[in-house]
Write a protein that holds these residues in place. Structure first.
Motif, short mmCIF file in Angstrom:
data_model
loop_
_atom_site.label_atom_id
_atom_site.label_comp_id
_atom_site.label_asym_id
_atom_site.label_seq_id
_atom_site.Cartn_x
_atom_site.Cartn_y
_atom_site.Cartn_z
N SER A 364 0.84 -1.20 0.00
CA SER A 364 0.00 0.00 0.00
C SER A 364 0.87 1.24 0.00
O SER A 364 1.81 1.35 0.80
N PRO A 401 -8.16 2.63 -3.19
CA PRO A 401 -8.35 3.34 -1.92
C PRO A 401 -8.31 2.37 -0.74
O PRO A 401 -8.84 1.27 -0.81
N GLY A 402 -7.64 2.77 0.32
CA GLY A 402 -7.55 1.91 1.50
C GLY A 402 -6.27 1.11 1.51
O GLY A 402 -5.66 0.85 0.46
N LEU A 418 -8.70 -5.32 1.68
CA LEU A 418 -8.41 -3.94 2.07
C LEU A 418 -8.95 -3.67 3.47
O LEU A 418 -9.86 -4.36 3.96
N ASP A 419 -8.40 -2.62 4.11
CA ASP A 419 -8.87 -2.30 5.46
C ASP A 419 -10.29 -1.75 5.47
O ASP A 419 -10.91 -1.62 6.53
N SER A 420 -10.82 -1.45 4.30
CA SER A 420 -12.22 -1.01 4.20
C SER A 420 -13.19 -2.17 4.28
O SER A 420 -14.40 -1.97 4.36
N GLY A 421 -12.67 -3.40 4.22
CA GLY A 421 -13.53 -4.58 4.23
C GLY A 421 -13.83 -5.11 2.85
O GLY A 421 -14.47 -6.16 2.70
N ALA A 422 -13.35 -4.42 1.80
CA ALA A 422 -13.54 -4.88 0.43
C ALA A 422 -12.35 -5.73 0.00
O ALA A 422 -11.31 -5.77 0.67
N ARG A 441 -13.75 -5.77 -7.95
CA ARG A 441 -13.89 -5.48 -6.53
C ARG A 441 -15.10 -6.22 -5.96
O ARG A 441 -16.17 -6.27 -6.58
N ASP A 443 -17.41 -6.43 -2.41
CA ASP A 443 -17.71 -5.80 -1.12
C ASP A 443 -17.78 -6.89 -0.05
O ASP A 443 -18.84 -7.49 0.20
N ARG A 483 -13.56 -9.56 10.77
CA ARG A 483 -12.21 -8.98 10.77
C ARG A 483 -11.23 -10.10 11.04
O ARG A 483 -11.36 -10.83 12.02
#
Length: 657
Positions: A364, A401-402, A418-422, A441, A443, A483
Motif C-alpha cells: 500500500s 483506496p484503503g 483492504l482495510d475497508s472490508g472490500a 472489486r 464488497d 475482521r
C-alpha cells in the motif's frame, strides 16, 4: 528366435525368471518411495547391513531369510536411534552402521570353512538356484508389500512431501516412517537370495529411477518400475545364458542400463520437442501448408514459461521501508538481496502496509497498490509439490483506496483484502506474465478456496461465489463484524465478533461451523497469523494476551501475556512465538501456555513488527536496528542468521511457500 526362447526351456531358468519377476514387483513397490524420498543411501546400507544375520543363519544352519530380516531390523533400529543425535547428520549414522554391519558380516563369514564360496553367494546371490519354496516366499512378500503400499499410500505421500502436513491430517508421520522402512526392509530381505546383498540395490533403485522419467504419478511409477524390472530380469537371464556371465549381476546391470537409456531418451524427447515447436512457428509465419504433420510435444508436467523448477522451496523475504517505499527482496537460500527503489521525492506517498500471497507482494502506498513478483513460489498438488524460481521484478501498480491487510492466492486469482472490508481480485496468471490487469472489486472479505471464492460481507452474510465474484450459494451461518481471515488446508477461517467461522468443502458441498470464544469479554482476534498450510492460527488478544485457534480440533486457547505486539506459530506442536514491546521473544507451550524459552531479541520495539514462520525458521523485522533476524524456533529461540539492511525494514512478508 530360438536363442531368445532356449534359456527358458530349462526348469531352473524358468524358476529364476519367476523369481526375478516377483522380486521386480516387490522392489517396485518399495523402491519408488526410496527414490522419491531420497532414501537411496539408507536402502544401500540396509542391503549391506543384513549380511551379519545371513552369515549367522548360514553358520548355524538356520533360515537365511529369518537371519536377513533380523539383521535388517537391527540396522533400521540403529539408524533410527543414532539419527536422533544433534551432533551429526543422519547420513553419518547410516554410514557408520553400513561399514560396521558389513565388516561384522565378513568377519562372521570368514569363520566358515567355505569362506570364499559363502561370501560370493551372500554378496551376489544365485538366481539360478531359486527353489519352488522360494517362489512362494516371494509371492507372500509381494502380497504383503502390496497391502502396505495401498493402506499406507496417503500417509507415505504426505510424509514424503511435507511431514507437518501428515501430522495435520492425522496420518501419524512417525508410524508412517516406520511402515515405510519396514516396506523397504521387506523388499531387501525378499530379494537378496535372487541377486545378493550387493546387487539387490540395483533392482530396488534402478527401475523406479528409470520410471520417473516417464511419469510423475506414484502408482504409474510403481507399475512402470515393475515392468522395467521384469524386462531386466528376462534380458539379464538371456544375456547370462549365452555370454556365460553371472546371472544376478547381469540382471542388475541391465536394470541400471535401463535407467541410463531412460535418461537419454528423456533428454532427446525434450530436445526434439523444443525443435518441433520452433518448426511449427516457422511454418505458421511462412504461411506454408506442410505436406507432413509437425509433431509438437506437450510441455512437461509442471513446466512454467520463464521460470526454473527447483528441488526445494525458494523462500524469500520482501521487506519495505515505510518512509520511502523502497523494497528489498532477500533470497533466504543464497542471501542475495535484490533492490527495488521507492519514491523519488518526499511528496510521493510512503508505504503503509505489505502483504503477500505466497509469490506476489502487495504494498500500500497512498491511494495505490504496488505489486512485486518475489520470484519464488510453490505449487501444491496435494501428493507432490513444484518449486519455482524466476527473476525478481516490480509488476506494476493500480489505484486502490484503503490499505492492504491480507492477500491469498490460488493458480487463477490473487485476492487482496483492504482495510475497508472490500477485496480486490487480481488475475494471477496475468501477474505472472508481468501485467497488472484491472481487478474486480468485491464488497466483503473474499478468500480463494476449492476453485471458488468464499465471501463474508459487512452485514455478516457468508456465501460461495465463482472466481468472477458473481453471486453464488449462501451459507446458513453468519459472521457478524468480520475482521481477520486465513486460508488453511482444512478450510477458510473468518474472524467474527462471536468467534471464528470455518468454511470447508465436504463431499462437494461447502459447510460452515462456528467456533465460539471460550471467554466472553476477552479482546477478540482481528488478524490471524500462521505458517502457510498449517491449521493452527494465532492472533493478538489486544495487548494483554494471544489467541491460538486449532482449526482441526475446533478449539480456542487464550494465553495471557502483557504488551504483546506480534505472534505466530509453525503449528503442530511447535511453540507459540510472541514478541513483546520490550523486544523479548517468548516461546510458549501450545498446550499449557507456559513459557519454554525467551531471548532478548531486539531493543524496545519500534513500529509494528511481524513474525513470519516457515517449516524451519522464524523471521522478525527490526525497524530500529535495520535488520531482519532469523530464529531457530525449535532450538531455544537461537538467532541463526542476521540480515543487515540498508533500509528500515518496517514492513515484511515471506514468499516461496
Amino acid at each position: 528366435m530360438e536363442w531368445l526362447i532356449a534359456p527358458f526351456e530349462v526348469a531352473f531358468v524358468q524358476r529364476a525368471l519367476w523369481g526375478g519377476l516377483l522380486v521386480s514387483c516387490v522392489c517396485a513397490l518399495a523402491g519408488t518411495w526410496v527414490v522419491v524420498r531420497g532414501m537411496a543411501f539408507l536402502g544401500d546400507a540396509m542391503a549391506h547391513g543384513m549380511l551379519p544375520g545371513v552369515a549367522v543363519a548360514a553358520l548355524l544352519g538356520g533360515n537365511l531369510i529369518v537371519g536377513a530380516a533380523i539383521s535388517c531390523t537391527a540396522m533400521a533400529f540403529g539408524v533410527s536411534v543414532l539419527s536422533r543425535s544433534k551432533r551429526f547428520a543422519a547420513d553419518t549414522a547410516i554410514g557408520l552402521l553400513f561399514v560396521g554391519m558389513l565388516a561384522a558380516g565378513v568377519i562372521i563369514v570368514s569363520r566358515s570353512q567355505s569362506f570364499a564360496v559363502d561370501l560370493t553367494g551372500f554378496l551376489f546371490g544365485d538366481v539360478l538356484a531359486v527353489r519352488t519354496v522360494d517362489l512362494w516366499y516371494l509371492v507372500a512378500a509381494v502380497g504383503l508389500a502390496l497391502v502396505v503400499a495401498v493402506l499406507g499410500h496417503r500417509a507415505f505421500v504426505a510424509l514424503t512431501f511435507d511431514s507437518r502436513k501428515a501430522h495435520t491430517l492425522g496420518l501419524h508421520p512417525k508410524a508412517a516412517h516406520v511402515a515405510l522402512v519396514g516396506l523397504v526392509t521387506l523388499a531387501i530381505v525378499a530379494s537378496f537370495h535372487v541377486v545378493g546383498t550387493l546387487l539387490v540395490f540395483g533392482l530396488l533403485i534402478a527401475p523406479p529411477a528409470a520410471a520417473v522419467y516417464w511419469s510423475d504419478r506414484i502408482p504409474v511409477v510403481m507399475a512402470l518400475a515393475a515392468l522395467i524390472g521384469g524386462f531386466s530380469t528376462a534380458a539379464g537371464l538371456v544375456v547370462s545364458w549365452h555370454a556365460g556371465t553371472a546371472a544376478g549381476a547381469t540382471i542388475a546391470a541391465v536394470a541400471v542400463g535401463s535407467f541410463f537409456v531412460s535418461a537419454v531418451v528423456s533428454a532427446l524427447r525434450e530436445r526434439f520437442g523444443k525443435v518441433g515447436v520452433a518448426a511449427l512457428a516457422a511454418v505458421s509465419v511462412a504461411g506454408c501448408a506442410a505436406t507432413e504433420p509437425v509433431i509438437v510435444e506437450e510441455p512437461p508436467h509442471g513446466y512454467v514459461a520463464g521460470a526454473e523448477e527447483m528441488s526445494e522451496a525458494q523462500t524469500r523475504l520482501v521487506v519495505s521501508d515505510p518512509a520511502t517505499g523502497a523494497i528489498r527482496v532477500i533470497d533466504l537460500l543464497t542471501e542475495k538481496v535484490t533492490t527495488l527503489e521507492g519514491r523519488e521525492n518526499t511528496a510521493a506517498p510512503a508505504a503503509s502496509a505489505l502483504v503477500g500471497d505466497g509469490r506476489f507482494g502487495f504494498l500500500s502506498a497512498g491511494g495505490s497498490v504496488r505489486v512485486v513478483d518475489s520470484g519464488g513460489w510453490t505449487v501444491d498438488h496435494a501428493d507432490h509439490r513444484h518449486y519455482y524460481s524466476a527473476p525478481v521484478r516490480e509488476v506494476g501498480s493500480i489505484a486502490a483506496p484503503g490499505g492492504v491487510v491480507a492477500a491469498y492466492g490460488d493458480p487463477a486469482v490473487s485476492t487482496v483484502v483492504l482495510d475497508s472490508g472490500a477485496t480486490l481480485v487480481f488475475d494471477r496468471v496475468a501477474l505472472g506474465d508481468g501485467q497488472v490487469r484491472e481487478p474486480h472489486r468485491i464488497d466483503g472479505i473474499a478468500l480463494p478456496y476449492g476453485e471458488k471464492l468464499v465471501v463474508a460481507d459487512g452485514a455478516g452474510r457468508v456465501d460461495v461465489r465463482g472466481r468472477d465474484g458473481a453471486a453464488g450459494e449462501p451459507l446458513a451461518s453468519s459472521c457478524p463484524q468480520p475482521r481477520g481471515e486465513a486460508v488453511t488446508r482444512r478450510g477458510v477461517v473468518f474472524g467474527c465478533a462471536d468467534g471464528a467461522l470455518i468454511v470447508a468443502q465436504r463431499d462437494g458441498a461447502f459447510v460452515a461451523e462456528k467456533v465460539a470464544y471460550p471467554e466472553p469479554g476477552t479482546d477478540r482476534a482481528t488478524a490471524f497469523t500462521h505458517r502457510p498450510g498449517s491449521t493452527t492460527l494465532t492472533a493478538l488478544a489486544g495487548r494483554t494476551g494471544v489467541w491460538t485457534l486449532d482449526v482441526r480440533k475446533k478449539t480456542w486457547k487464550h494465553t495471557p501475556i502483557a504488551d504483546a505486539v506480534a505472534v505466530n506459530t509453525a503449528g503442530e506442536g511447535s511453540a507459540v512465538l510472541v514478541l513483546t514491546r520490550d523486544g523479548v521473544l517468548h516461546g510458549l507451550d501450545p498446550e499449557t501456555g507456559s513459557e519454554t524459552a525467551r531471548v532478548a531479541l531486539i531493543g524496545p520495539v519500534e513500529g509494528e513488527p511481524v513474525i513470519q514462520v516457515d517449516p524451519n525458521r522464524a523471521y522478525i523485522n527490526d525497524l530500529g536496528g535495520r535488520a531482519v533476524l532469523e530464529v531457530a524456533y525449535n532450538d531455544n529461540l537461537r538467532i541463526a542468521r542476521t540480515f543487515p539492511s540498508d533500509i528500515a525494514p518496517g514492513l515484511m512478508v515471506e514468499t516461496g511457500l
